[in-house]
Design a protein around this motif. Structure first.
Motif, PDB file in Angstrom:
ATOM      1  N   TYR A   1       0.845  -1.288   0.142  1.00  0.00           N
ATOM      2  CA  TYR A   1       0.052  -0.029  -0.143  1.00  0.00           C
ATOM      3  C   TYR A   1       0.915   1.242  -0.142  1.00  0.00           C
ATOM      4  O   TYR A   1       0.383   2.391  -0.595  1.00  0.00           O
ATOM      5  CB  TYR A   1      -0.889   0.114   1.193  1.00  0.00           C
ATOM      6  CG  TYR A   1      -2.381   0.777   1.030  1.00  0.00           C
ATOM      7  CD1 TYR A   1      -2.249   1.842   0.356  1.00  0.00           C
ATOM      8  CD2 TYR A   1      -3.583   0.223   1.687  1.00  0.00           C
ATOM      9  CE1 TYR A   1      -3.497   2.388   0.044  1.00  0.00           C
ATOM     10  CE2 TYR A   1      -4.654   1.015   1.300  1.00  0.00           C
ATOM     11  CZ  TYR A   1      -4.658   1.738   0.688  1.00  0.00           C
ATOM     12  OH  TYR A   1      -6.000   2.513   0.439  1.00  0.00           O
ATOM     13  N   LEU A   2       2.034   1.166   0.574  1.00  0.00           N
ATOM     14  CA  LEU A   2       2.968   2.375   0.788  1.00  0.00           C
ATOM     15  C   LEU A   2       3.375   2.620  -0.682  1.00  0.00           C
ATOM     16  O   LEU A   2       3.525   3.887  -1.150  1.00  0.00           O
ATOM     17  CB  LEU A   2       3.837   2.169   2.038  1.00  0.00           C
ATOM     18  CG  LEU A   2       3.722   2.309   3.371  1.00  0.00           C
ATOM     19  CD1 LEU A   2       4.929   1.673   4.169  1.00  0.00           C
ATOM     20  CD2 LEU A   2       3.543   3.748   3.574  1.00  0.00           C
ATOM     21  N   THR A   3       3.926   1.557  -1.296  1.00  0.00           N
ATOM     22  CA  THR A   3       4.312   1.595  -2.630  1.00  0.00           C
ATOM     23  C   THR A   3       3.336   2.328  -3.734  1.00  0.00           C
ATOM     24  O   THR A   3       3.673   2.971  -4.461  1.00  0.00           O
ATOM     25  CB  THR A   3       4.729   0.215  -3.380  1.00  0.00           C
ATOM     26  OG1 THR A   3       5.672  -0.278  -2.209  1.00  0.00           O
ATOM     27  CG2 THR A   3       5.448   0.363  -4.837  1.00  0.00           C
ATOM     28  N   GLU A   4       2.152   1.962  -3.579  1.00  0.00           N
ATOM     29  CA  GLU A   4       0.951   2.400  -4.262  1.00  0.00           C
ATOM     30  C   GLU A   4       0.881   3.849  -4.086  1.00  0.00           C
ATOM     31  O   GLU A   4       0.366   4.408  -5.004  1.00  0.00           O
ATOM     32  CB  GLU A   4      -0.281   1.627  -4.146  1.00  0.00           C
ATOM     33  CG  GLU A   4      -1.422   2.063  -5.099  1.00  0.00           C
ATOM     34  CD  GLU A   4      -2.524   0.816  -5.174  1.00  0.00           C
ATOM     35  OE1 GLU A   4      -3.737   1.273  -4.863  1.00  0.00           O
ATOM     36  OE2 GLU A   4      -2.116  -0.268  -5.547  1.00  0.00           O
ATOM     37  N   LEU A   5       1.131   4.403  -2.729  1.00  0.00           N
ATOM     38  CA  LEU A   5       0.918   5.555  -2.360  1.00  0.00           C
ATOM     39  C   LEU A   5       2.193   6.327  -2.908  1.00  0.00           C
ATOM     40  O   LEU A   5       2.273   7.871  -2.544  1.00  0.00           O
ATOM     41  CB  LEU A   5       0.498   5.895  -0.984  1.00  0.00           C
ATOM     42  CG  LEU A   5      -0.886   5.282  -0.474  1.00  0.00           C
ATOM     43  CD1 LEU A   5      -0.750   5.289   0.921  1.00  0.00           C
ATOM     44  CD2 LEU A   5      -2.137   6.149  -1.054  1.00  0.00           C
ATOM     45  N   GLY A   6       3.165   5.958  -3.484  1.00  0.00           N
ATOM     46  CA  GLY A   6       4.075   6.521  -3.822  1.00  0.00           C
ATOM     47  C   GLY A   6       5.389   6.552  -3.117  1.00  0.00           C
ATOM     48  O   GLY A   6       6.204   7.417  -3.273  1.00  0.00           O
ATOM     49  N   VAL A   7       5.518   5.836  -1.898  1.00  0.00           N
ATOM     50  CA  VAL A   7       6.672   5.743  -1.296  1.00  0.00           C
ATOM     51  C   VAL A   7       7.846   5.119  -1.758  1.00  0.00           C
ATOM     52  O   VAL A   7       7.519   3.833  -2.194  1.00  0.00           O
ATOM     53  CB  VAL A   7       6.394   5.148   0.217  1.00  0.00           C
ATOM     54  CG1 VAL A   7       7.581   5.463   1.085  1.00  0.00           C
ATOM     55  CG2 VAL A   7       5.167   6.055   0.715  1.00  0.00           C
ATOM     56  N   ASN A   8       9.037   5.557  -1.582  1.00  0.00           N
ATOM     57  CA  ASN A   8      10.165   4.789  -2.253  1.00  0.00           C
ATOM     58  C   ASN A   8      10.725   3.935  -1.225  1.00  0.00           C
ATOM     59  O   ASN A   8      11.248   4.281  -0.245  1.00  0.00           O
ATOM     60  CB  ASN A   8      11.130   5.739  -2.740  1.00  0.00           C
ATOM     61  CG  ASN A   8      12.463   5.014  -3.244  1.00  0.00           C
ATOM     62  OD1 ASN A   8      12.513   3.894  -3.288  1.00  0.00           O
ATOM     63  ND2 ASN A   8      13.394   5.848  -3.706  1.00  0.00           N
ATOM     64  N   LEU A   9      10.402   2.453  -1.303  1.00  0.00           N
ATOM     65  CA  LEU A   9      10.972   1.562  -0.270  1.00  0.00           C
ATOM     66  C   LEU A   9      12.129   0.900  -0.485  1.00  0.00           C
ATOM     67  O   LEU A   9      12.210  -0.180  -0.380  1.00  0.00           O
ATOM     68  CB  LEU A   9       9.863   0.720   0.292  1.00  0.00           C
ATOM     69  CG  LEU A   9       8.524   1.280   0.798  1.00  0.00           C
ATOM     70  CD1 LEU A   9       7.756   0.437   0.845  1.00  0.00           C
ATOM     71  CD2 LEU A   9       8.862   1.932   2.009  1.00  0.00           C
ATOM     72  N   TRP A  10      13.189   1.554  -1.399  1.00  0.00           N
ATOM     73  CA  TRP A  10      14.137   0.562  -1.949  1.00  0.00           C
ATOM     74  C   TRP A  10      15.181  -0.005  -0.828  1.00  0.00           C
ATOM     75  O   TRP A  10      15.265  -1.269  -1.262  1.00  0.00           O
ATOM     76  CB  TRP A  10      15.042   1.499  -2.949  1.00  0.00           C
ATOM     77  CG  TRP A  10      15.963   2.464  -2.465  1.00  0.00           C
ATOM     78  CD1 TRP A  10      15.794   3.700  -1.769  1.00  0.00           C
ATOM     79  CD2 TRP A  10      17.394   2.194  -2.027  1.00  0.00           C
ATOM     80  NE1 TRP A  10      17.148   4.280  -1.376  1.00  0.00           N
ATOM     81  CE2 TRP A  10      17.998   3.413  -1.129  1.00  0.00           C
ATOM     82  CE3 TRP A  10      18.099   0.871  -2.022  1.00  0.00           C
ATOM     83  CZ2 TRP A  10      19.379   3.316  -0.883  1.00  0.00           C
ATOM     84  CZ3 TRP A  10      19.635   1.008  -1.689  1.00  0.00           C
ATOM     85  CH2 TRP A  10      20.042   2.290  -1.032  1.00  0.00           C
ATOM     86  N   ILE A  11      15.281   0.477   0.196  1.00  0.00           N
ATOM     87  CA  ILE A  11      16.170  -0.156   1.287  1.00  0.00           C
ATOM     88  C   ILE A  11      15.391  -1.357   1.720  1.00  0.00           C
ATOM     89  O   ILE A  11      15.778  -2.672   1.829  1.00  0.00           O
ATOM     90  CB  ILE A  11      16.512   0.683   2.301  1.00  0.00           C
ATOM     91  CG1 ILE A  11      17.473   1.480   1.829  1.00  0.00           C
ATOM     92  CG2 ILE A  11      16.978  -0.182   3.576  1.00  0.00           C
ATOM     93  CD1 ILE A  11      18.152   2.714   3.129  1.00  0.00           C
ATOM     94  N   THR A  12      13.999  -1.214   2.206  1.00  0.00           N
ATOM     95  CA  THR A  12      13.044  -2.247   2.452  1.00  0.00           C
ATOM     96  C   THR A  12      12.926  -3.403   1.561  1.00  0.00           C
ATOM     97  O   THR A  12      13.348  -4.663   1.871  1.00  0.00           O
ATOM     98  CB  THR A  12      11.966  -1.645   3.001  1.00  0.00           C
ATOM     99  OG1 THR A  12      11.789  -0.644   3.964  1.00  0.00           O
ATOM    100  CG2 THR A  12      10.906  -2.865   3.533  1.00  0.00           C
ATOM    101  N   LYS A  13      13.013  -3.023   0.387  1.00  0.00           N
ATOM    102  CA  LYS A  13      12.542  -3.880  -0.718  1.00  0.00           C
ATOM    103  C   LYS A  13      13.880  -4.718  -1.033  1.00  0.00           C
ATOM    104  O   LYS A  13      14.160  -5.866  -1.457  1.00  0.00           O
ATOM    105  CB  LYS A  13      12.203  -3.290  -2.022  1.00  0.00           C
ATOM    106  CG  LYS A  13      10.698  -2.854  -1.844  1.00  0.00           C
ATOM    107  CD  LYS A  13      10.312  -2.260  -3.126  1.00  0.00           C
ATOM    108  CE  LYS A  13       8.849  -1.771  -3.113  1.00  0.00           C
ATOM    109  NZ  LYS A  13       8.342  -1.273  -4.501  1.00  0.00           N
TER     110      LYS A  13
END
Length: 460
Positions: free
Chosen positions: A437-449
């Motif tokens: 959901y965070l990704t869909e809202l435009g959050v860059n989660l590159w470290i988490t991913k």
């Protein structure tokens, strides 16, 4: 100075990851070397090398990010925060008002859209986050999100410069990701009339959940002998616990720590009362996990929301076989070990039921029954089989929740394939795990991913 603190924290995290990966590599190689030979032994040795290489790749990436990202907290000019930045005026809604004689009258109110949700750990907060995400999308609100990961550089104290694309004077409506609460910085980010909300959980149950989820990340737990590490730890916590150890905060008074307080204070320390008082003064509503539906009804009352805003499915639930049933003796020991959290919980348990009494016990029962009815209706519309399933049975990758290290104990859902068009979007949103959901809202989660991908490669 703060730059070097951030670098130091990340170096420590990097070193911890290297130790953890090498530990698992050693365990895997050791086990198989005792039981296998020939090709099997060579294959296991290759797996061990892969673990170590994965460690180096992830560690270097995170360290580089710390050195070159815009995490530096430069001093910013103080610019007043706008009153609100809602895109459209909220509509007046009817509101039931109960006086001291339990007589009700009708009035009107405006939905409150400026919300600070203090997301505590292991407290059904991901379920509430889903409610906030949907509410924010419905009203086109501005979220204050972290950058590159799904928390605000926890466990460091929150700084407003950690907010994605932050500039002084920017307007935000909602902040809700994990942070270590820091009131002066939060108040400089949100409008003055923001509603502060959080949630607590029985500290004994929270400790059991935290020990299961975070235990492997705290090195002092590695020396606990036996298979039932939780029981052994509670037998004599002081002989194992290292207050200065890496990630030790996860396993003692975690709630108090999340609120920016010291988690190793003695119960009689005056700072405990001061901390509880500061939380009481700041937060208008403190919800309880054990009475989640009642909490949502109080939220609806406090923020002038609608019943439809409260619909939810339980997210991030553990499968029953991984939950340790605390005996009366273990529960008492867990509460003694987390005595400050227990005092915090008892205080807000009292304030919670005072709010329920003011709302009206009968009216509360009726509203909870209505919320359950609507949730059951959504379950029949949205969820295949009508219940959560284990991770291996989740059909869509997009619906896979984040799992703790070493196992897949968090359950998820399968979306029905024949959901009618009117409910299809809502069903998917309600079932969507937090990171997706965070990704869909435009959050860059590159470290988490990145961390997730490395774990998948080595089958963690």
């Amino acid at each position: 100075m703060r730059v070097w603190e951030n670098i130091r924290a990340t170096v420590m995290m990097t070193m911890m990851m290297m130790i953890t990966w090498r530990f698992w590599a050693f365990k895997v190689i050791q086990t198989f070397c005792w039981t296998m030979a020939g090709k099997q032994r060579r294959a296991q040795r290759s797996t061990g090398k892969g673990l170590v290489l994965g460690t180096l790749l992830t560690s270097c990436t995170i360290l580089l990010y710390c050195l070159f990202s815009a995490q530096t907290n430069f001093s910013h000019p103080e610019v007043p925060v706008p009153y609100s930045c809602a895109h459209r005026p909220s509509q007046l809604r009817p509101k039931r008002i109960t006086n001291s004689s339990q007589q009700t009258t009708e009035a009107s109110c405006t939905p409150k859209v400026d919300v600070m949700f203090m997301k505590t750990h292991k407290t059904a907060s991901s379920t509430f986050l889903n409610i906030l995400f949907r509410f924010g999308e419905k009203h086109r609100l501005k979220f204050a999100f972290p950058n590159s990961r799904n928390d605000f550089f926890y466990p460091s104290l929150f700084q407003r410069t950690q907010v994605k694309d932050y500039r002084p004077g920017m307007c935000f409506n909602i902040i809700c990701n994990h942070m270590r609460f820091n009131a002066p910085e939060v108040t400089k980010l949100l409008p003055m009339d923001t509603s502060y909300v959080t949630i607590l959980r029985d500290p004994a149950e929270l400790f059991e959940s935290s020990f299961h989820y975070f235990g492997r990340l705290a090195p002092f737990t590695w020396k606990i002998p036996g298979d039932d590490k939780l029981t052994e730890f509670l037998r004599d916590p002081q002989s194992y616990f290292d207050p200065d150890g890496f990630n030790a905060f996860y396993l003692k008074n975690l709630l108090f720590f999340d609120f920016g307080q010291a988690n190793t204070l003695e119960l009689g320390d005056p700072r405990v009362e001061e901390g509880i008082r500061s939380i009481t003064d700041r937060f208008q509503l403190v919800m309880l996990v054990e009475y989640f539906e009642e909490s949502l009804i109080l939220l609806k009352e406090a923020l002038c929301w609608e019943m439809d805003d409260l619909l939810f499915f339980k997210l991030n639930a553990r499968k029953g076989s991984t939950v340790s049933k605390l005996t009366a003796e273990l529960r008492a020991k867990a509460l003694e070990w987390n005595a400050v959290d227990w005092k915090l919980y008892q205080h807000f348990n009292q304030t919670f039921w005072k709010k329920v009494d003011a709302y009206g016990q009968r009216q509360m029962a009726e509203d909870v029954a209505e919320l359950r009815r609507r949730n059951a209706e959504m379950t029949s519309i949205c969820i295949e089989g009508g219940r959560a399933v284990e991770a291996g049975s989740i059909q869509e990758t997009a619906m896979q929740p984040w799992q703790p290290i070493g196992e897949k104990s968090i359950m998820g859902y399968n979306l029905k394939k024949n959901v009618d068009k009117a409910h299809r979007k809502l069903c998917r949103k309600m079932l969507m795990p937090e990171l997706q959901y965070l990704t869909e809202l435009g959050v860059n989660l590159w470290i988490t991913k990145l961390w997730g991908h490395v774990r998948d490669v080595i089958n963690w």
